[in-house]
Motif scaffolding. Sequence first.
Motif, PDB file in Angstrom:
ATOM      1  N   LEU A   1      -1.612   5.605  -7.491  1.00 24.50           N
ATOM      2  CA  LEU A   1      -1.918   5.156  -6.126  1.00 24.50           C
ATOM      3  C   LEU A   1      -1.201   3.844  -5.859  1.00 24.50           C
ATOM      4  O   LEU A   1      -1.547   2.811  -6.442  1.00 24.50           O
ATOM      5  CB  LEU A   1      -3.425   4.953  -5.950  1.00 24.50           C
ATOM      6  CG  LEU A   1      -3.831   4.332  -4.603  1.00 24.50           C
ATOM      7  CD1 LEU A   1      -3.531   5.266  -3.433  1.00 24.50           C
ATOM      8  CD2 LEU A   1      -5.302   3.916  -4.604  1.00 24.50           C
TER       9      LEU A   1
ATOM     10  N   THR B   1      -3.841   2.579   0.600  1.00 25.08           N
ATOM     11  CA  THR B   1      -5.231   2.302   0.977  1.00 25.08           C
ATOM     12  C   THR B   1      -5.386   0.796   1.192  1.00 25.08           C
ATOM     13  O   THR B   1      -6.186   0.133   0.532  1.00 25.08           O
ATOM     14  CB  THR B   1      -6.221   2.788  -0.104  1.00 25.08           C
ATOM     15  OG1 THR B   1      -5.797   2.251  -1.374  1.00 25.08           O
ATOM     16  CG2 THR B   1      -6.268   4.305  -0.183  1.00 25.08           C
TER      17      THR B   1
ATOM     18  N   CYS C   1      -9.916   4.924  -7.595  1.00 23.64           N
ATOM     19  CA  CYS C   1      -9.101   5.666  -8.567  1.00 23.64           C
ATOM     20  C   CYS C   1     -10.000   6.326  -9.624  1.00 23.64           C
ATOM     21  O   CYS C   1      -9.782   7.489  -9.992  1.00 23.64           O
ATOM     22  CB  CYS C   1      -8.093   4.733  -9.239  1.00 23.64           C
ATOM     23  SG  CYS C   1      -6.700   4.301  -8.162  1.00 23.64           S
TER      24      CYS C   1
ATOM     25  N   HIS D   1     -11.853   9.352  -8.201  1.00 24.49           N
ATOM     26  CA  HIS D   1     -10.994  10.505  -7.877  1.00 24.49           C
ATOM     27  C   HIS D   1     -10.075  10.902  -9.031  1.00 24.49           C
ATOM     28  O   HIS D   1      -9.129  11.657  -8.826  1.00 24.49           O
ATOM     29  CB  HIS D   1     -10.184  10.212  -6.612  1.00 24.49           C
ATOM     30  CG  HIS D   1     -11.030  10.081  -5.376  1.00 24.49           C
ATOM     31  ND1 HIS D   1     -11.364  11.160  -4.602  1.00 24.49           N
ATOM     32  CD2 HIS D   1     -11.640   9.001  -4.824  1.00 24.49           C
ATOM     33  CE1 HIS D   1     -12.139  10.750  -3.596  1.00 24.49           C
ATOM     34  NE2 HIS D   1     -12.318   9.450  -3.703  1.00 24.49           N
TER      35      HIS D   1
ATOM     36  N   VAL E   1      -7.737   9.356 -10.529  1.00 19.71           N
ATOM     37  CA  VAL E   1      -6.335   8.943 -10.419  1.00 19.71           C
ATOM     38  C   VAL E   1      -6.081   7.930 -11.537  1.00 19.71           C
ATOM     39  O   VAL E   1      -6.715   6.876 -11.572  1.00 19.71           O
ATOM     40  CB  VAL E   1      -6.051   8.309  -9.037  1.00 19.71           C
ATOM     41  CG1 VAL E   1      -4.640   7.727  -8.984  1.00 19.71           C
ATOM     42  CG2 VAL E   1      -6.242   9.354  -7.935  1.00 19.71           C
TER      43      VAL E   1
ATOM     44  N   ASP F   1     -11.790   6.931   0.662  1.00 13.90           N
ATOM     45  CA  ASP F   1     -12.059   8.130  -0.136  1.00 13.90           C
ATOM     46  C   ASP F   1     -11.429   9.378   0.483  1.00 13.90           C
ATOM     47  O   ASP F   1     -10.887  10.220  -0.233  1.00 13.90           O
ATOM     48  CB  ASP F   1     -13.575   8.332  -0.280  1.00 13.90           C
ATOM     49  CG  ASP F   1     -14.150   7.448  -1.390  1.00 13.90           C
ATOM     50  OD1 ASP F   1     -13.585   7.460  -2.509  1.00 13.90           O
ATOM     51  OD2 ASP F   1     -15.137   6.738  -1.135  1.00 13.90           O
TER      52      ASP F   1
ATOM     53  N   LEU G   1      -7.664   9.229  -0.213  1.00  7.83           N
ATOM     54  CA  LEU G   1      -7.303   9.514  -1.599  1.00  7.83           C
ATOM     55  C   LEU G   1      -7.447  11.008  -1.907  1.00  7.83           C
ATOM     56  O   LEU G   1      -6.628  11.586  -2.648  1.00  7.83           O
ATOM     57  CB  LEU G   1      -8.173   8.670  -2.544  1.00  7.83           C
ATOM     58  CG  LEU G   1      -7.587   8.365  -3.915  1.00  7.83           C
ATOM     59  CD1 LEU G   1      -6.121   7.983  -3.842  1.00  7.83           C
ATOM     60  CD2 LEU G   1      -8.382   7.254  -4.593  1.00  7.83           C
TER      61      LEU G   1
ATOM     62  N   LYS H   1      -4.311  13.453  -3.093  1.00  9.33           N
ATOM     63  CA  LYS H   1      -4.277  14.327  -4.274  1.00  9.33           C
ATOM     64  C   LYS H   1      -3.896  15.762  -3.903  1.00  9.33           C
ATOM     65  O   LYS H   1      -3.117  16.408  -4.600  1.00  9.33           O
ATOM     66  CB  LYS H   1      -5.643  14.322  -4.975  1.00  9.33           C
ATOM     67  CG  LYS H   1      -5.902  13.042  -5.760  1.00  9.33           C
ATOM     68  CD  LYS H   1      -7.203  13.112  -6.534  1.00  9.33           C
ATOM     69  CE  LYS H   1      -7.135  14.101  -7.683  1.00  9.33           C
ATOM     70  NZ  LYS H   1      -8.387  14.097  -8.471  1.00  9.33           N
TER      71      LYS H   1
END
Lengths: 273, 273
Positions: B12, B17, B29, B32, B34, B259, B262, B266
């Motif tokens: 990211l 963001t 991160c 999610h 990441v 959120d 993100l 993805k």
Amino acid sequence: MTNNQLMSRLSLNQITTEQWNLQEAVEGCLRHDVPRISVWRHKIEEVGLKQASRLIKGAGLQVSSICRGGMFPAATAKERAERLDDNKRAVEEAAELDTDTLVLVCGPSADKDIDTARAQVAEGIDSLVPFAKDYGVKLAIEPLHPMFAADRSVINTMNQASTIAENYNQNEVGVIVDVYHVWWDPNLYAEIERAKGRILGFHVSDWKVPMADMFKGRFMMGDGVIEINRMRKAVEQAGYNGPIEVEIINQSLWDRAGDDVLQEVKQSFAKYV
Amino acid sequence: MTNNQLMSRLSLNQITTEQWNLQEAVEGCLRHDVPRISVWRHKIEEVGLKQASRLIKGAGLQVSSICRGGMFPAATAKERAERLDDNKRAVEEAAELDTDTLVLVCGPSADKDIDTARAQVAEGIDSLVPFAKDYGVKLAIEPLHPMFAADRSVINTMNQASTIAENYNQNEVGVIVDVYHVWWDPNLYAEIERAKGRILGFHVSDWKVPMADMFKGRFMMGDGVIEINRMRKAVEQAGYNGPIEVEIINQSLWDRAGDDVLQEVKQSFAKYV
């Protein structure tokens, strides 16, 4: 070059005074002693080709170029053939208006495949050359700034334009040097030198930060960062001493009186070109 | 490459963001899955370097790069020395956050003289290399789209970036390939091949017409015209298998819940990268 010599090369690219129709633009040029004009096709269409020709020739104006042919890439062979036909009409219009220069804005890709679009540009030009030659009209490839690669032209550098042009004789295909589109190019001066004998036009405006609008965000010469005078001398060094078109696409100029715009054009042309 | 392998390379880039501070981005991160983050310096400054380091290392996140050093050209020697000092602080921050990659946005010209600005970039990098090497940090030159030549960087092509990088060892100076900045380049794939061994990052977003804002107008992968997957395979062919940063500068993403952004990142990463 004396100031008078320089001013005698000034050409009003008609998009700079988009608020004027063709007759108004012709009369404006006469009022302001601008000896040349670059004519856009949508302005010809408004009055018809015959009347456009009468207006311009009656005024004794020289036409530096017709804007524009091009837009070669398309999804289907049928569409590409239609684009080619439209380019032939543009060649006829150039001949009727006594200019030997048709500016090509080559067009964007029909999809994500930029390599294919670039190949279609080369094919389109190749198909158009014999027709244009019969009319004594040269095809002038204008590389557009890379920020227009997705919506206006996949030809984005002098290098690309010259690489295509060099497949033909100098009296068939050449290039346009527009300061707005190429000023950033790290190879600019080498490419101008390379284009010797093939430069068919020199267009001026300026680039200023911040730019509110990519398309209609060009500025008056001297208001921005472009080394216009240096580039003018470079194209002269490469043998180009023809018309210099002022092509400023800017909504705020279109919102003003055309006479004011043309007066300012002349002043900044004399000072910064 | 399996989908899991690809997703393990996702990083990211924090500007995607911008609405999140560093702690929120780190927690996002984790939520999610990441595994990596690219950290912007204004976000470090908000919490201080020590706290930034604690947050990131405590979460087990890997830092793919620090954004950004650069901005080398300036009107006076004193200013250029100050810029160099600031770059040294950026190197120290990179080292503290355990990343070996400092992204360089090289800066615009202080005036109209773009050649001098480009020389000042080369000089700035040359002065920074020994310092960065002591810290084990590589300088990653990111060419920016030519539309940013006047306000962000006079390094606008892979060719320029590699020409500078090749003056140094591969563990000292390399290049970033950001699809948004270089997708239009007619020499793109040859230049990616040339950069073999020097590619230090691959950044993804997309280019869609019309673009309302040159700076904050980037789109989600898949929404535009860039051949992202083709470019990803090309950089892999050139030996790059490191982090892939999602760097989407877009006001409308900043106006949404981080959120949501993100999650969409993805999904489009899995589908279009």
